[in-house]
Motif scaffolding. Structure first.
Motif, mmCIF file in Angstrom:
data_model
loop_
_atom_site.group_PDB
_atom_site.id
_atom_site.type_symbol
_atom_site.label_atom_id
_atom_site.label_comp_id
_atom_site.label_asym_id
_atom_site.label_seq_id
_atom_site.Cartn_x
_atom_site.Cartn_y
_atom_site.Cartn_z
ATOM 1 N N LEU A 50 5.345 17.337 13.727
ATOM 2 C CA LEU A 50 5.273 18.471 12.815
ATOM 3 C C LEU A 50 6.637 18.670 12.167
ATOM 4 N N ALA A 51 6.635 19.365 11.037
ATOM 5 C CA ALA A 51 7.914 19.735 10.426
ATOM 6 C C ALA A 51 8.711 20.620 11.368
ATOM 7 N N GLN A 52 8.006 21.456 12.138
ATOM 8 C CA GLN A 52 8.659 22.404 13.039
ATOM 9 C C GLN A 52 8.624 21.931 14.476
ATOM 10 N N GLY A 53 8.681 20.638 14.730
ATOM 11 C CA GLY A 53 8.720 20.156 16.103
ATOM 12 C C GLY A 53 7.565 19.241 16.402
ATOM 13 N N VAL A 69 6.962 9.693 5.189
ATOM 14 C CA VAL A 69 7.106 8.385 4.546
ATOM 15 C C VAL A 69 5.757 8.017 3.933
ATOM 16 N N PRO A 70 5.732 7.056 2.998
ATOM 17 C CA PRO A 70 4.480 6.742 2.313
ATOM 18 C C PRO A 70 3.447 6.092 3.227
ATOM 19 N N VAL A 71 2.198 6.418 2.962
ATOM 20 C CA VAL A 71 1.074 5.696 3.526
ATOM 21 C C VAL A 71 0.760 4.531 2.584
ATOM 22 N N PRO A 72 0.591 3.326 3.087
ATOM 23 C CA PRO A 72 0.267 2.199 2.196
ATOM 24 C C PRO A 72 -0.984 2.487 1.366
ATOM 25 N N GLY A 73 -0.967 2.004 0.122
ATOM 26 C CA GLY A 73 -2.127 2.142 -0.745
ATOM 27 C C GLY A 73 -2.026 3.236 -1.773
ATOM 28 N N SER A 74 -0.849 3.816 -1.960
ATOM 29 C CA SER A 74 -0.728 4.924 -2.906
ATOM 30 C C SER A 74 -0.714 4.470 -4.361
ATOM 31 N N ALA A 75 -0.413 3.202 -4.643
ATOM 32 C CA ALA A 75 -0.333 2.716 -6.022
ATOM 33 C C ALA A 75 -1.666 2.905 -6.740
ATOM 34 N N LYS A 120 13.521 1.426 24.128
ATOM 35 C CA LYS A 120 12.279 2.121 23.809
ATOM 36 C C LYS A 120 11.591 1.416 22.651
ATOM 37 N N ASN A 121 10.267 1.374 22.707
ATOM 38 C CA ASN A 121 9.455 0.758 21.663
ATOM 39 C C ASN A 121 9.874 -0.685 21.439
ATOM 40 N N LEU A 122 9.732 -1.471 22.474
ATOM 41 C CA LEU A 122 10.106 -2.883 22.408
ATOM 42 C C LEU A 122 9.386 -3.600 21.271
ATOM 43 N N GLU A 123 8.156 -3.209 20.964
ATOM 44 C CA GLU A 123 7.386 -3.858 19.901
ATOM 45 C C GLU A 123 7.949 -3.583 18.512
ATOM 46 N N ASP A 124 8.743 -2.520 18.386
ATOM 47 C CA ASP A 124 9.318 -2.122 17.091
ATOM 48 C C ASP A 124 8.222 -1.824 16.074
ATOM 49 N N LYS A 125 7.189 -1.114 16.515
ATOM 50 C CA LYS A 125 6.086 -0.729 15.654
ATOM 51 C C LYS A 125 6.066 0.790 15.504
ATOM 52 N N ALA A 126 5.636 1.246 14.326
ATOM 53 C CA ALA A 126 5.531 2.678 14.057
ATOM 54 C C ALA A 126 4.098 3.136 14.243
ATOM 55 N N GLN A 127 3.924 4.285 14.891
ATOM 56 C CA GLN A 127 2.617 4.923 14.976
ATOM 57 C C GLN A 127 2.632 6.210 14.142
ATOM 58 N N THR A 128 1.527 6.471 13.477
ATOM 59 C CA THR A 128 1.382 7.699 12.704
ATOM 60 C C THR A 128 1.095 8.854 13.660
ATOM 61 N N THR A 129 1.870 9.924 13.541
ATOM 62 C CA THR A 129 1.629 11.095 14.382
ATOM 63 C C THR A 129 0.976 12.237 13.617
ATOM 64 N N VAL A 150 -0.788 13.002 9.340
ATOM 65 C CA VAL A 150 -0.947 12.528 7.970
ATOM 66 C C VAL A 150 -1.182 13.717 7.047
ATOM 67 N N PHE A 151 -0.611 13.628 5.849
ATOM 68 C CA PHE A 151 -0.750 14.662 4.833
ATOM 69 C C PHE A 151 -1.486 14.086 3.624
ATOM 70 N N PRO A 152 -2.000 14.964 2.753
ATOM 71 C CA PRO A 152 -2.483 14.458 1.473
ATOM 72 C C PRO A 152 -1.328 13.819 0.690
ATOM 73 N N ALA A 153 -1.665 13.214 -0.455
ATOM 74 C CA ALA A 153 -0.671 12.571 -1.307
ATOM 75 C C ALA A 153 -0.038 11.367 -0.629
ATOM 76 N N TYR A 154 -0.778 10.732 0.305
ATOM 77 C CA TYR A 154 -0.329 9.484 0.923
ATOM 78 C C TYR A 154 1.019 9.651 1.637
ATOM 79 N N ARG A 155 1.117 10.664 2.489
ATOM 80 C CA ARG A 155 2.349 10.917 3.233
ATOM 81 C C ARG A 155 2.018 11.030 4.722
ATOM 82 N N ARG A 156 2.976 10.658 5.591
ATOM 83 C CA ARG A 156 2.742 10.709 7.029
ATOM 84 C C ARG A 156 4.057 10.838 7.784
ATOM 85 N N PHE A 157 3.948 11.304 9.045
ATOM 86 C CA PHE A 157 5.030 11.241 10.020
ATOM 87 C C PHE A 157 4.834 9.996 10.879
ATOM 88 N N VAL A 158 5.925 9.357 11.271
ATOM 89 C CA VAL A 158 5.831 8.173 12.119
ATOM 90 C C VAL A 158 6.806 8.288 13.287
#
Length: 767
Positions: free
Chosen positions: A117-120, A284-290, A734-743, A745-753
């Motif tokens: 969240l923006a607030q935690g 950050v952007p969600v893929p597919g916004s173009a 931490k995160n040995l795989e070096d992969k991002a998970q979405t925590t 998602v917002f409209p306008a193709y935006r997300r927290f990772v």
């Protein structure tokens, strides 16, 4: 210390080393504490700590599994004798693995999902949680720090320092806790002062993204009855997004004073302060916004004059696509941002004072816990539209928490274990916001809220193996908001205040049966409640309280001479009026202008959440230990129709029968640790992996990026402890795989990772 003696005393993997994080041999508990495993009454009991310390010194480690003593049920007891699912993370494990925030601790707890969240952050346990902004709705999981409630989710990303342990309880706990919640309780217990002991430590940590962290503690005996403990930390880290967001610049200090003139009563006073600033969170952007960013969307139509010909953002009354190529980034990295979404900033302060009084009255133990916390949060963000959003959104959220909890609990020697409590919570300040649409502007402020409750629970032995439990709770909650609308062009102004309030009652009934010496079966039914409120709309739209009924049965057992522990449970939850948040376009009062409002609604038919959990803890040898936990969830929404979203024009979206957010069908955590003896020193190496199937991170499942695919996330750690146990050094990955998970998602193709792979070097010296 010779090698033979050291082998007998070696702390076990996944356990703690020091007497303040009490670890007890299973067979000693029954002999010393009795079948109830209860030798004190309160979660922060210093008498309990002293008793446990004496037992801990008297019990040698024979290589069997150790029994962790917890206080989840407001009395000190063995975790294996507690008839509910509970996860415990020790303070030493937190420090050794470099888990510098509560949300980092929780991400590897079985059955727990953490939403950004923006607030935690918001916490979901067994799929039960809330995506509603905590500024205008209670979290579904209650956060307790040293017995005092904190409703602000910013506390979940605050610093962890000098922690005794973190306990995570699943399901409603309202008959034992002053603050009720539907999903469960997170208990954060900070370390108490120790009488007649002069000790301390310093810790340092350096790592990726310029991480620099220092932590220290000193415990000072003032007299035989008085001791002081001071702890603090300072942390700085660059952001892991390429725009510098998701950074850290925080510090905190805590002073505790213990006065215990005799074994009948004691007082612990605490003063604590926390400060944080920086760029804070960013999307950050969600893929597919173009090609899909057809701005300005409907909600901005009133900001522009559609009769303008040839002028941006309209040509001939038709909106111009502002970003036909979508959100373009410099690389394909999930942590890369576009130039439009510059970071905002955060500034947070939190100050608290509390007092915990315990007195043995003979017939009962009295606990009195007054607490006061003041928090102020300033957040500047533009998560959705970047530089399109004007003015730059600034939200200041001041909050005060005043609480008083009073409890009477049965003596430790009583065969019947009972507790009676009364609770008051007053929350002042609240959510403040201001937005503009053309000539119109509006402001909102949430009014002070209040909860008053009485609660109690009792466990009665029927035979020497069979016990029954019953509990009741009654509470009355109140909240409200005020808002105003101003038309700067005409001078029109309007304001209104509204309140909601009402009573609620919950209950718990359960049974326990000792099927063998080291095996206990249990079953219970319990209800939970989360108060309703008002959505931040103009005018306000109310939503009903959320109710939850849970059925659970489980088995806690030990085998192979206390070398193997197997715990299992099955559960079924039924929701009524589950609270769901969504975005919609509404008229701003009766002004004719429209704005995009977050709105909360309730499901109109029951939703269901069924599942099972299995936990295995196996001491293969004296030096090898395996831990595994598996969770199955089948969580479905009840009926709710979400209105058309202005970003997608998908029409009404029916939720009934869809999988609830943050509810992966299968999750597993797998861990292994080995201890090496090296010339009297110890090297502990461990690996922990979380595996998860895919799930949605939002109830608005049509939003691009709302589905998080299945993943694995692995952490590694290695730690060297000197022969005299005075210093240690360790490395955590931490995160040995070096992969991002979405925590989220917002409209306008935006997300927290989540964060990328990070390495941190930790060092500690004790004195």
């Amino acid at each position: 210390m010779n090698m033979q003696h050291r082998a007998q005393q070696r702390p076990q993997p996944f356990q703690t080393r020091h007497v303040h994080r009490v670890v007890l041999r299973h067979t000693a508990i029954a002999a010393v504490l009795g079948t109830s495993a209860a030798f004190a009454q309160d979660a922060g009991s210093v008498a309990a700590t002293a008793t446990a310390t004496a037992i801990d010194k008297a019990v040698a480690n024979t290589g069997q599994l150790q029994e962790v003593v917890i206080t989840a049920q407001k009395r000190v007891q063995s975790a294996q004798k507690t008839p509910l699912v509970i996860s415990v993370v020790s303070g030493e494990e937190i420090a050794a693995k470099g888990q510098n925030s509560v949300d980092a601790v929780l991400r590897n707890v079985p059955g727990v999902e953490v939403q950004g969240l923006a607030q935690g952050a918001q916490v979901f346990i067994r799929g039960v949680g809330s995506s509603v902004d905590p500024s205008f709705a209670d979290p579904a999981v209650a956060l307790m720090v040293d017995g005092a409630y904190l409703g602000r989710t910013e506390s979940l990303v605050g610093g962890t320092y000098d922690i005794d342990r973190v306990e995570v309880l699943s399901g409603p706990q309202g008959t034992l806790y002053g603050r009720n919640a539907t999903g469960g309780v997170i208990n954060i217990l900070t370390a108490n002062p120790v009488l007649k002991e002069r000790s301390g430590f310093v810790r340092g940590q350096v790592g990726d993204f310029g991480l620099r962290r220092g932590e220290g503690m000193v415990n000072l005996p003032i007299t035989d009855e008085l001791a002081l403990r001071f702890a603090g930390f300072r942390e700085k880290r660059d952001g892991y997004l390429d725009d510098g967001a998701m950074d850290a610049d925080s510090r905190g200090a805590r002073l505790k004073l213990l006065y215990r003139p005799n074994t009948d009563w004691s007082v612990v006073a605490k003063v604590e302060s926390f400060r944080e600033k920086g760029k804070g969170a960013n999307t950050v952007p969600v893929p597919g916004s173009a090609g899909n960013l057809t701005f300005p969307p409907t909600i901005f139509a009133s900001n522009f004059d559609p009769t303008i010909v040839g002028g941006a953002p309209f040509t001939g009354g038709a909106p111009i696509w502002r970003f036909p190529n979508g959100w373009t980034t410099a690389s394909s990295s999930p942590w890369a941002n576009d130039s439009t979404h510059v970071p905002g900033y955060i500034k947070r302060s939190a100050d608290s004072v509390s007092l915990q009084l315990e007195a043995d009255l003979g017939f009962a133990t009295l606990t009195v816990l007054p607490a006061y916390t003041k928090e102020e949060n300033t957040i500047s963000s533009n998560f959705l539209f970047g530089t399109l959003q004007s003015p730059y959104r600034v939200v200041t959220v001041p909050n005060t928490y005043r609480s008083l909890e009073t409890r009477l609990a049965s003596p430790a020697s009583s065969p019947t274990k009972w507790l009676l409590g009364a609770y008051y919570l007053g929350i002042g300040g609240g959510f403040g916001d201001a937005q503009t649409s053309g000539d119109f502007s509006y402001t909102q402020q949430y009014l002070p809220s209040r909860t008053v409750a009485v609660f109690g629970q009792a466990t009665q032995p029927v035979t020497d193996k069979f016990r029954i439990t019953a509990g009741l709770r009654y509470s009355h909650d109140r909240q409200g908001q005020e808002y105003s609308i101003v038309n700067e062009g005409t001078g029109f102004a309007f304001s209104q205040a509204e309140r909601t309030s009402g009573p609620s009652s919950q209950y718990k009934a359960g049974v326990e049966y000792d099927v063998a010496k080291n095996a206990m079966a249990y079953a219970h039914i319990a209800t939970g409640f989360k108060q309703g409120g008002l959505s931040p709309t103009i005018p306000a739209i109310s939503y009903d309280p959320e109710k939850l009924k849970t059925y659970e049965a489980g088995l806690k057992s030990r085998f192979l001479n206390n070398m193997l522990q197997v715990n299992a449970s099955v559960f079924s939850y039924t929701y009524n009026d589950y609270q769901v948040t969504y975005l919609q376009v509404l008229e701003l009062g009766n002004t004719g202008a429209t704005l995009n409002f977050p709105t909360v609604t309730n499901t109109s038919t029951p939703g269901r959440n069924r599942g099972a959990e299995l936990g295995v803890d196996w001491k293969l040898t004296r030096d090898d230990r395996v831990k595994a936990a598996f969770t199955y969830l089948n969580a479905k929404y009840g009926q709710a129709s979400l209105p058309n979203n202005p970003f997608f024009n998908q029409g009404a979206f029916e939720l009934e029968g869809r999988v609830m957010q943050n509810s992966p069908k299968w999750t597993a955590t797998l861990g292994y640790e080995h201890v090496f003896d090296v010339n009297g020193a110890e090297i502990t190496a461990g690996i922990n992996t979380k595996l998860s199937t895919g799930y949605y991170v939002s109830a608005e499942q049509y939003i691009p990026g709302a589905y998080q695919a299945g993943f694995s996330r692995t952490d590694l750690s290695v730690r060297y402890i000197s022969p005299d146990e005075k210093w240690s050094v360790g490395l955590a990955v931490k995160n040995l795989e070096d992969k991002a998970q979405t925590t989220y998602v917002f409209p306008a193709y935006r997300r927290f990772v989540t964060a990328p792979r990070t390495l941190a070097l930790n060092a500690e010296m004790r004195f």
